[in-house]
Design a protein around this motif. Structure first.
Motif, PDB file in Angstrom:
ATOM      1  N   GLY A  83      42.244  19.837 -19.732  1.00  0.00           N
ATOM      2  CA  GLY A  83      41.894  21.045 -20.467  1.00  0.00           C
ATOM      3  C   GLY A  83      42.688  22.222 -19.940  1.00  0.00           C
ATOM      4  N   SER A  84      42.051  23.376 -19.912  1.00  0.00           N
ATOM      5  CA  SER A  84      42.705  24.569 -19.371  1.00  0.00           C
ATOM      6  C   SER A  84      42.090  24.972 -18.043  1.00  0.00           C
ATOM      7  CB  SER A  84      42.565  25.725 -20.368  1.00  0.00           C
ATOM      8  OG  SER A  84      41.203  26.020 -20.571  1.00  0.00           O
ATOM      9  N   TYR A  85      41.258  24.107 -17.481  1.00  0.00           N
ATOM     10  CA  TYR A  85      40.507  24.498 -16.300  1.00  0.00           C
ATOM     11  C   TYR A  85      40.842  23.741 -15.026  1.00  0.00           C
ATOM     12  CZ  TYR A  85      37.673  20.539 -17.870  1.00  0.00           C
ATOM     13  OH  TYR A  85      37.257  19.298 -18.280  1.00  0.00           O
ATOM     14  N   GLY A  86      41.794  22.799 -15.054  1.00  0.00           N
ATOM     15  CA  GLY A  86      42.107  22.100 -13.817  1.00  0.00           C
ATOM     16  C   GLY A  86      43.065  20.952 -13.996  1.00  0.00           C
ATOM     17  N   VAL A  87      43.127  20.118 -12.968  1.00  0.00           N
ATOM     18  CA  VAL A  87      44.023  18.959 -12.961  1.00  0.00           C
ATOM     19  C   VAL A  87      43.319  17.757 -12.346  1.00  0.00           C
ATOM     20  CG1 VAL A  87      46.223  20.220 -12.872  1.00  0.00           C
ATOM     21  CG2 VAL A  87      45.029  19.690 -10.741  1.00  0.00           C
ATOM     22  N   ARG A  88      43.791  16.601 -12.731  1.00  0.00           N
ATOM     23  CA  ARG A  88      43.375  15.350 -12.091  1.00  0.00           C
ATOM     24  C   ARG A  88      44.544  14.941 -11.210  1.00  0.00           C
ATOM     25  NH1 ARG A  88      39.588  12.110 -13.615  1.00  0.00           N
ATOM     26  NH2 ARG A  88      39.657  12.845 -15.756  1.00  0.00           N
ATOM     27  N   LEU A  89      44.260  14.770  -9.931  1.00  0.00           N
ATOM     28  CA  LEU A  89      45.289  14.343  -8.988  1.00  0.00           C
ATOM     29  C   LEU A  89      45.176  12.839  -8.775  1.00  0.00           C
ATOM     30  CD1 LEU A  89      45.006  17.166  -6.280  1.00  0.00           C
ATOM     31  CD2 LEU A  89      46.520  17.056  -8.283  1.00  0.00           C
ATOM     32  N   SER A  90      46.314  12.180  -8.764  1.00  0.00           N
ATOM     33  CA  SER A  90      46.376  10.754  -8.431  1.00  0.00           C
ATOM     34  C   SER A  90      47.012  10.637  -7.063  1.00  0.00           C
ATOM     35  CB  SER A  90      47.231  10.000  -9.457  1.00  0.00           C
ATOM     36  OG  SER A  90      46.680  10.122 -10.738  1.00  0.00           O
ATOM     37  N   PHE A  91      46.389   9.842  -6.218  1.00  0.00           N
ATOM     38  CA  PHE A  91      46.870   9.666  -4.845  1.00  0.00           C
ATOM     39  C   PHE A  91      47.473   8.279  -4.684  1.00  0.00           C
ATOM     40  CE2 PHE A  91      43.643  12.904  -4.800  1.00  0.00           C
ATOM     41  CZ  PHE A  91      44.146  13.856  -3.932  1.00  0.00           C
ATOM     42  N   ASP A  92      48.302   8.116  -3.664  1.00  0.00           N
ATOM     43  CA  ASP A  92      48.980   6.833  -3.467  1.00  0.00           C
ATOM     44  C   ASP A  92      48.051   5.713  -3.017  1.00  0.00           C
ATOM     45  OD1 ASP A  92      48.661   7.709  -0.838  1.00  0.00           O
ATOM     46  OD2 ASP A  92      50.781   7.522  -0.313  1.00  0.00           O
ATOM     47  N   ASP A  93      46.785   6.015  -2.696  1.00  0.00           N
ATOM     48  CA  ASP A  93      45.813   4.955  -2.410  1.00  0.00           C
ATOM     49  C   ASP A  93      45.058   4.560  -3.675  1.00  0.00           C
ATOM     50  OD1 ASP A  93      44.069   7.089  -2.805  1.00  0.00           O
ATOM     51  OD2 ASP A  93      43.063   6.893  -0.872  1.00  0.00           O
ATOM     52  N   MET A  94      45.553   5.042  -4.824  1.00  0.00           N
ATOM     53  CA  MET A  94      45.024   4.767  -6.162  1.00  0.00           C
ATOM     54  C   MET A  94      43.726   5.503  -6.474  1.00  0.00           C
ATOM     55  SD  MET A  94      47.382   3.148  -7.493  1.00  0.00           S
ATOM     56  CE  MET A  94      48.697   3.598  -6.392  1.00  0.00           C
ATOM     57  N   HIS A  95      43.356   6.470  -5.670  1.00  0.00           N
ATOM     58  CA  HIS A  95      42.203   7.316  -5.992  1.00  0.00           C
ATOM     59  C   HIS A  95      42.635   8.270  -7.097  1.00  0.00           C
ATOM     60  CE1 HIS A  95      38.518   9.595  -5.432  1.00  0.00           C
ATOM     61  NE2 HIS A  95      39.242  10.693  -5.443  1.00  0.00           N
ATOM     62  N   THR A  96      41.922   8.244  -8.220  1.00  0.00           N
ATOM     63  CA  THR A  96      42.285   9.079  -9.371  1.00  0.00           C
ATOM     64  C   THR A  96      41.088   9.776 -10.001  1.00  0.00           C
ATOM     65  OG1 THR A  96      42.069   7.221 -10.903  1.00  0.00           O
ATOM     66  CG2 THR A  96      44.271   7.614  -9.977  1.00  0.00           C
ATOM     67  N   THR A  97      39.925   9.674  -9.397  1.00  0.00           N
ATOM     68  CA  THR A  97      38.750  10.284 -10.006  1.00  0.00           C
ATOM     69  C   THR A  97      38.499  11.662  -9.407  1.00  0.00           C
ATOM     70  OG1 THR A  97      37.259   9.199  -8.451  1.00  0.00           O
ATOM     71  CG2 THR A  97      37.694   8.052 -10.518  1.00  0.00           C
ATOM     72  N   GLY A  98      37.878  12.493 -10.172  1.00  0.00           N
ATOM     73  CA  GLY A  98      37.590  13.849  -9.726  1.00  0.00           C
ATOM     74  C   GLY A  98      38.539  14.834 -10.363  1.00  0.00           C
ATOM     75  N   ILE A  99      37.979  15.889 -10.889  1.00  0.00           N
ATOM     76  CA  ILE A  99      38.792  16.936 -11.499  1.00  0.00           C
ATOM     77  C   ILE A  99      38.811  18.127 -10.553  1.00  0.00           C
ATOM     78  CG2 ILE A  99      38.972  18.539 -13.439  1.00  0.00           C
ATOM     79  CD1 ILE A  99      37.586  16.315 -15.128  1.00  0.00           C
ATOM     80  N   PHE A 100      39.999  18.521 -10.175  1.00  0.00           N
ATOM     81  CA  PHE A 100      40.200  19.677  -9.317  1.00  0.00           C
ATOM     82  C   PHE A 100      40.323  20.901 -10.223  1.00  0.00           C
ATOM     83  CE2 PHE A 100      41.400  16.187  -6.646  1.00  0.00           C
ATOM     84  CZ  PHE A 100      41.185  16.594  -5.327  1.00  0.00           C
ATOM     85  N   THR A 101      39.244  21.658 -10.357  1.00  0.00           N
ATOM     86  CA  THR A 101      39.297  22.865 -11.179  1.00  0.00           C
ATOM     87  C   THR A 101      40.095  23.926 -10.441  1.00  0.00           C
ATOM     88  OG1 THR A 101      37.289  23.821 -10.237  1.00  0.00           O
ATOM     89  CG2 THR A 101      37.014  22.375 -12.181  1.00  0.00           C
ATOM     90  N   TRP A 102      40.551  24.934 -11.185  1.00  0.00           N
ATOM     91  CA  TRP A 102      41.296  26.023 -10.547  1.00  0.00           C
ATOM     92  C   TRP A 102      40.420  26.711  -9.511  1.00  0.00           C
ATOM     93  CZ3 TRP A 102      45.338  23.943 -11.734  1.00  0.00           C
ATOM     94  CH2 TRP A 102      45.787  23.701 -13.021  1.00  0.00           C
ATOM     95  N   ASP A 103      39.135  26.894  -9.831  1.00  0.00           N
ATOM     96  CA  ASP A 103      38.222  27.509  -8.864  1.00  0.00           C
ATOM     97  C   ASP A 103      38.110  26.667  -7.599  1.00  0.00           C
ATOM     98  OD1 ASP A 103      37.645  29.716 -10.435  1.00  0.00           O
ATOM     99  OD2 ASP A 103      35.724  28.938 -11.145  1.00  0.00           O
TER     100      ASP A 103
END
Length: 132
Positions: free
Chosen positions: A79-99
């Motif tokens: 959306g316009s409120y954050g990003v999903r980060l993917s890590f090299d250990d394959m962790h991809t859950t959780g939305i990092f909001t700008w806040d």
């Protein structure tokens, strides 16, 4: 603070730059209203806003060790409120909001000290993988 149609609250913490550096080991973020942070992938991984890490209450929070050398391998807008980060250990859950990213940068010292204390209390360290 305003709300998006899905009920997600958005504040004035809008990034003007978001860039991976050092082969994904650092996420650099600069905010329009002030504040710029170079956040280590390790810090982002162990502070992931995902239920897997944060649990569904404070007592369910998981302390994760062994992430000193992790990297961010993907940054996908949500959306316009954050990003999903993917890590090299394959962790991809959780939305990092700008806040949340702003909070992680602004309160790094306290959050990192608390994390290191949790590691020590649980017999974990930054190099040995595992969780308590």
């Amino acid at each position: 603070m305003k709300k998006l149609s899905q009920g997600v609250k958005v504040s004035g913490h809008w990034p003007s730059e978001l860039r991976l550096r050092e082969n994904g080991r650092i996420l650099y973020i600069h905010f329009e209203a002030g504040g710029e942070y170079a956040l280590a992938a390790e810090y982002l991984r162990v502070m992931s806003p995902s239920a897997e890490v944060q649990g569904h209450s404070a007592k369910d929070r998981v302390t994760i060790g062994g992430k000193r050398n992790c990297a961010v391998i993907g940054v996908d807008p949500v959306g316009s409120y954050g990003v999903r980060l993917s890590f090299d250990d394959m962790h991809t859950t959780g939305i990092f909001t700008w806040d949340y990213l702003f909070d992680l940068g602004a309160h790094f010292s306290e959050k990192w000290a608390a994390y290191e204390a949790e590691l020590k209390a649980k017999g974990l360290d930054r190099d040995r993988s595992g969780q308590a």
